[in-house]
Design a protein around this motif. Structure first.
Motif, PDB file in Angstrom:
ATOM      1  N   ILE A  23       3.850   5.452   1.809  1.00 57.23           N
ATOM      2  CA  ILE A  23       3.946   3.983   1.794  1.00 57.23           C
ATOM      3  C   ILE A  23       5.401   3.548   1.626  1.00 57.23           C
ATOM      4  N   PHE A  24       6.157   4.248   0.783  1.00 57.09           N
ATOM      5  CA  PHE A  24       7.581   3.923   0.611  1.00 57.09           C
ATOM      6  C   PHE A  24       8.352   4.059   1.913  1.00 57.09           C
ATOM      7  N   SER A  25       7.877   4.953   2.794  1.00 56.09           N
ATOM      8  CA  SER A  25       8.566   5.138   4.074  1.00 56.09           C
ATOM      9  C   SER A  25       7.970   4.271   5.172  1.00 56.09           C
ATOM     10  N   GLY A  26       7.134   3.302   4.803  1.00 57.10           N
ATOM     11  CA  GLY A  26       6.604   2.340   5.763  1.00 57.10           C
ATOM     12  C   GLY A  26       5.241   2.658   6.315  1.00 57.10           C
ATOM     13  N   PRO A  56      -2.535  -2.101  -2.777  1.00 53.18           N
ATOM     14  CA  PRO A  56      -3.860  -1.487  -2.649  1.00 53.18           C
ATOM     15  C   PRO A  56      -4.967  -2.531  -2.608  1.00 53.18           C
ATOM     16  N   ALA A  57      -6.073  -2.187  -1.945  1.00 48.58           N
ATOM     17  CA  ALA A  57      -7.232  -3.086  -1.902  1.00 48.58           C
ATOM     18  C   ALA A  57      -8.462  -2.286  -1.502  1.00 48.58           C
ATOM     19  N   THR A  58      -9.595  -2.648  -2.086  1.00 49.55           N
ATOM     20  CA  THR A  58     -10.863  -2.056  -1.651  1.00 49.55           C
ATOM     21  C   THR A  58     -11.414  -2.872  -0.489  1.00 49.55           C
ATOM     22  N   ASN A  76      -1.693  -1.814   2.348  1.00 54.49           N
ATOM     23  CA  ASN A  76      -1.204  -0.550   2.895  1.00 54.49           C
ATOM     24  C   ASN A  76      -1.831   0.663   2.204  1.00 54.49           C
ATOM     25  N   TYR A  77      -2.728   0.414   1.266  1.00 54.61           N
ATOM     26  CA  TYR A  77      -3.508   1.487   0.638  1.00 54.61           C
ATOM     27  C   TYR A  77      -4.939   0.970   0.570  1.00 54.61           C
ATOM     28  N   VAL A  78      -5.750   1.298   1.567  1.00 55.25           N
ATOM     29  CA  VAL A  78      -7.103   0.741   1.690  1.00 55.25           C
ATOM     30  C   VAL A  78      -8.118   1.764   1.199  1.00 55.25           C
ATOM     31  N   LEU A  79      -8.954   1.344   0.257  1.00 61.73           N
ATOM     32  CA  LEU A  79      -9.985   2.206  -0.315  1.00 61.73           C
ATOM     33  C   LEU A  79     -11.346   1.745   0.211  1.00 61.73           C
TER      34      LEU A  79
END
Length: 780
Positions: A23-26, A56-58, A76-79
């Motif tokens: 995520i830090f790298s896009g 993050p998000a569910t 960008n972080y989908v659960l």
């Protein structure tokens, strides 16, 4: 990559670090979990990092509609879970285009839960995910996390279709766990055929939970069904209220587990023990679908005798001298010991589930009765003990559940409480079958045509299938595509295969195995829709006369109208539960593999099973006493599946039925008993439940001309369980014989050869004959 190590070994950290790095790298990350509880727990962990770049998000059934657009465009972080991936995210992939273009990592957590038919569906969903990612130019790394598994690299490859490196070395520190195997005692009650009835695992669990809460031992009690979770919690609360109401009584010490397994348990100062609560097993996926009960955290429990409903709010010293004050999030008081016990299961509202999880972590709750909704990965540190009411199906699940305690490094206690079942009985008498053994292989078959075909339709609807895609879907894909074209579901063009219908292709794949169109359950007096029942289980759960439980209320089914898809029910308070019985015929379609087995033969192949529910039993709640059997008139159902079967020639059977020096055996009863017991023991060797499989036995089968015992997969097209039985036949049938011989009953009981779903009323059964028959087969 697959990481297969024990609970609390750092798997979450192992995928969280590379996820945040990407995520830090896009990049973006997709996290896949079997349960909503685990997704919510992981969301809390990621948010706790307080990294502004990580959003993050569910995205699951609990996500409000107004938030979903934000998740698609900005997270960008989908659960999420396989259900949402299958029904929403993949079919609407265009609206996720920016997410797909940057997708770098797919985390598949608790992947050992993807087994059988469900695992086969998830394997195809992951293949569709790979196609969609490729369309947008991304080739994400798949990082799988699992409890210790047998041959994890092979399991990961079957699940994803990709070559898999494995990490299995576990050097993480943890405290010691004391593991007790607890067998409830036989009672004076008698069941079918005069067989003794053992005290139920849920009754024992409720009493043990009460005793542990008194000692302020933070405990999870895992049970097999939602109704059992509610029952154990309510019974434990009632026990605690009665104990607190009796002054000057020395309370039992739950930590002392030195009593005999045949002891009645700890003394109850109120002179009362919970008895005979039934444990109906549930169909696959049922845990995720039943509606919520109207009570939960912060709400009043139903009124029961001796239950004050949680009205006392004052701080009150417990009998162990500890102070219990404050309250549960949401306002529920915890002044009394009884208020520190609750139930947890899927079906509660999302907010209520989060409240319970927070209360357990904080210590406001000491005892929680739960289904397997809390088995997978939820980080609840500080737990001291786990009660497991009934074998959970696999060693992997057993260690997952036991591993919920002691995660903070302290010593822990785990207790496996045996149900009245051949496998449970075998395990408490043979601890070597549990300890020092590797967990089971993950059994799934992504090439099952009944699984593959609907996912090919879904994939074609997402992006037309080309020849290059055949490698992704495996060697069976081309034949399946030709069949779908012949059936008019797909069209073949020069550029590939296309979905041309206006219907949703994703609706063709029922990934939880629930069957066809659901049956609506309607209250006859008001027309109120109470809920739905899977079509495949309607014959056994909402037949005429069935007792149906919904949101804490009990109903009796007046009439099941299959053509209309409706079951009419009326409110009632019967003191019994109901269990359907069916008769089964089986026809051999094809023997795919065979081998000599002792004096007989062992086969694996395709069969056609015809089942018809013919009656139902009434069994009293409090005692387990049989109240009678009522006939039913329902149409037969046909299933094409896979089976393992063994045969014995008449030459070796003749001495058994005409032995002048011994008691002649009833061949039909011996084969019937061996069939029941082998069904009960197969889950030890294949990752299944006894309710995932079925069996038929006969002295003379028309297709073999011999005495034959069949065990078959209870899923269309097969699920891999029978095939596993064929591969492990010697160990499986030896354990079956040992389970029968080690049971202390004289002529057979539910702990060895009786089955709760036998359509013949557990007649005829010959325990001694089954031992001799299996002895001949095994050459002993």
């Amino acid at each position: 990559m697959i990481i297969a190590t024990g609970t609390a070994s750092g798997k979450s950290l192992a995928y969280l670090v590379p996820a945040v790095t990407e995520i830090f790298s896009g990049g973006t990350v997709l996290y896949l979990t079997p349960t909503k509880a685990l997704a919510a727990d992981q969301l809390r962990t990621v948010r706790g990092l307080r990294l502004a770049q990580v959003r993050p998000a569910t995205f699951d059934g609990d996500t409000p509609a107004e938030e979903r657009q934000w998740v698609r465009q900005h997270a960008n972080y989908v659960l999420t879970n396989p259900d949402m991936l299958h029904r929403s995210i993949l079919p609407r992939h265009a609206s996720w285009s920016s997410f797909w273009r940057r997708l770098r990592l797919v985390v598949v957590d608790e992947c050992h839960g993807y087994r059988g038919v469900f695992g086969s569906h998830v394997a195809q969903i992951l293949r569709r995910l790979r196609r969609v990612s490729a369309k947008y130019g991304s080739r994400p790394v798949f990082l799988l996390a699992s409890a210790t598994a047998s041959d994890p690299a092979l399991a990961g490859m079957r699940l994803t279709g990709l070559e898999m490196a494995e990490v299995t070395t576990d050097a993480s520190p943890r405290g010691s766990t004391t593991f007790a195997l607890w067998e409830p005692p036989l009672t004076d009650l008698r069941g079918e055929g005069g067989a003794p009835v053992r005290r139920t695992a849920t009754a024992e669990a409720a009493d043990l939970l009460s005793d542990l809460v008194i000692e302020d031992v933070r405990t999870l009690a895992f049970v097999r069904s939602r109704r059992a979770a509610e029952t154990v919690a309510l019974t434990a609360r009632r026990n605690l209220e009665e104990m607190e109401a009796v002054d000057g009584i020395a309370l039992p010490l739950a930590a002392d587990l030195t009593a005999s397994t045949h002891d009645q348990g700890f003394a109850d100062p109120a002179g009362r023990r919970a008895e005979g609560f039934e444990e109906p097993s549930l169909a696959a996926g049922e845990e995720l679908e039943e509606p919520a009960l109207p009570y939960g955290p912060g709400l009043a429990f139903p009124a029961i005798a001796g239950d004050g409903g949680g009205s006392h709010r004052e701080t009150q010293p417990s009998r162990t001298g500890r102070e219990h004050g404050g309250g549960l999030p949401g306002g529920a008081p915890v002044g009394r010991l009884a208020d520190r016990v609750a139930a947890y299961r899927a079906g509660y509202l999302a907010d209520d589930r989060r409240v319970l999880e927070k209360a357990l972590r904080s210590g406001a709750l000491v005892g929680l009765a739960t289904t397997n909704a809390l088995e997978l990965g939820v980080d609840v540190s500080g737990l001291d003990a786990v009660l497991i009411a009934g074998w959970p199906g696999t060693r992997a699940s057993l260690w997952q559940q036991a591993g919920r305690a002691g995660r903070a490094g302290q010593d822990a206690l785990a207790v496996l409480i045996a149900r009245d079942d051949p496998l449970d009985t075998y395990l408490v008498h043979h601890p070597e079958a549990l300890f020092g053994r590797p967990v089971e292989a993950i059994v799934l078959d992504p090439d099952n045509p009944y699984v593959l075909a609907p996912h090919l339709c879904a994939a074609a609807a997402e992006i037309p299938i080309t020849d290059d895609d055949l490698e992704i879907f495996g060697p069976a894909a081309l034949d399946a595509l030709d069949d779908l074209v012949a059936r008019g579901l797909l069209r073949r063009r020069t550029t590939g295969w296309f979905w041309t219908s206006r219907d949703r292709a994703a609706d063709l794949a029922d990934i939880r195995g629930s069957g066809g169109s659901p049956i609506q359950v309607v209250e006859s007096g008001t027309g109120r829709l109470l809920g739905t029942v899977d079509e495949s289980s309607a014959h056994t759960t909402v037949h005429t006369g069935a007792v149906y439980l919904h949101q804490g209320e009990t109903f009796v089914v007046e009439e099941l109208e299959l053509d209309a898809g409706v079951a009419l029910v009326s409110a009632a308070e019967p003191d019994y539960s109901t269990f359907a019985r069916d008769v089964t015929d089986i026809r051999v379609m094809e023997s795919l593999r065979s081998q000599a087995f002792g004096p007989g033969e062992l086969h694996f192949g395709s069969v056609e099973v015809t089942r018809q529910v013919v009656s139902y039993l009434k069994r009293r709640h409090q005692t387990g006493e049989m109240l009678g059997e009522e006939p039913l008139d329902l149409p037969p159902r046909t299933l094409r599946t896979r089976a393992v079967w063994w045969t014995l020639p008449s030459a070796v059977l003749t001495p058994l039925v005409s032995d002048p020096d011994g008691k002649p055996i009833d061949l039909g009863g011996a084969a019937h008993a061996a069939e029941h017991a082998s069904i009960g023991l197969l889950p030890l060797f294949a990752t299944c439940d006894r309710w995932d499989i079925g069996g038929v036995s006969t002295e003379l089968h028309p297709d073999t001309g011999l005495l034959t015992v069949f065990v078959y997969d209870g899923h269309e097209g097969g699920a891999g369980f029978a095939e596993r039985g064929y591969a492990k036949a010697a160990d499986w049938l030896s354990a079956t014989r040992e389970a029968i011989s080690s049971c202390e009953c004289e002529r057979g009981c539910p702990s060895c050869i009786q089955s709760p779903k036998c359509g013949n009323g557990n007649e005829p059964l010959d325990k001694a004959g089954a031992l001799r028959l299996l002895g001949v087969l095994l050459g002993s």
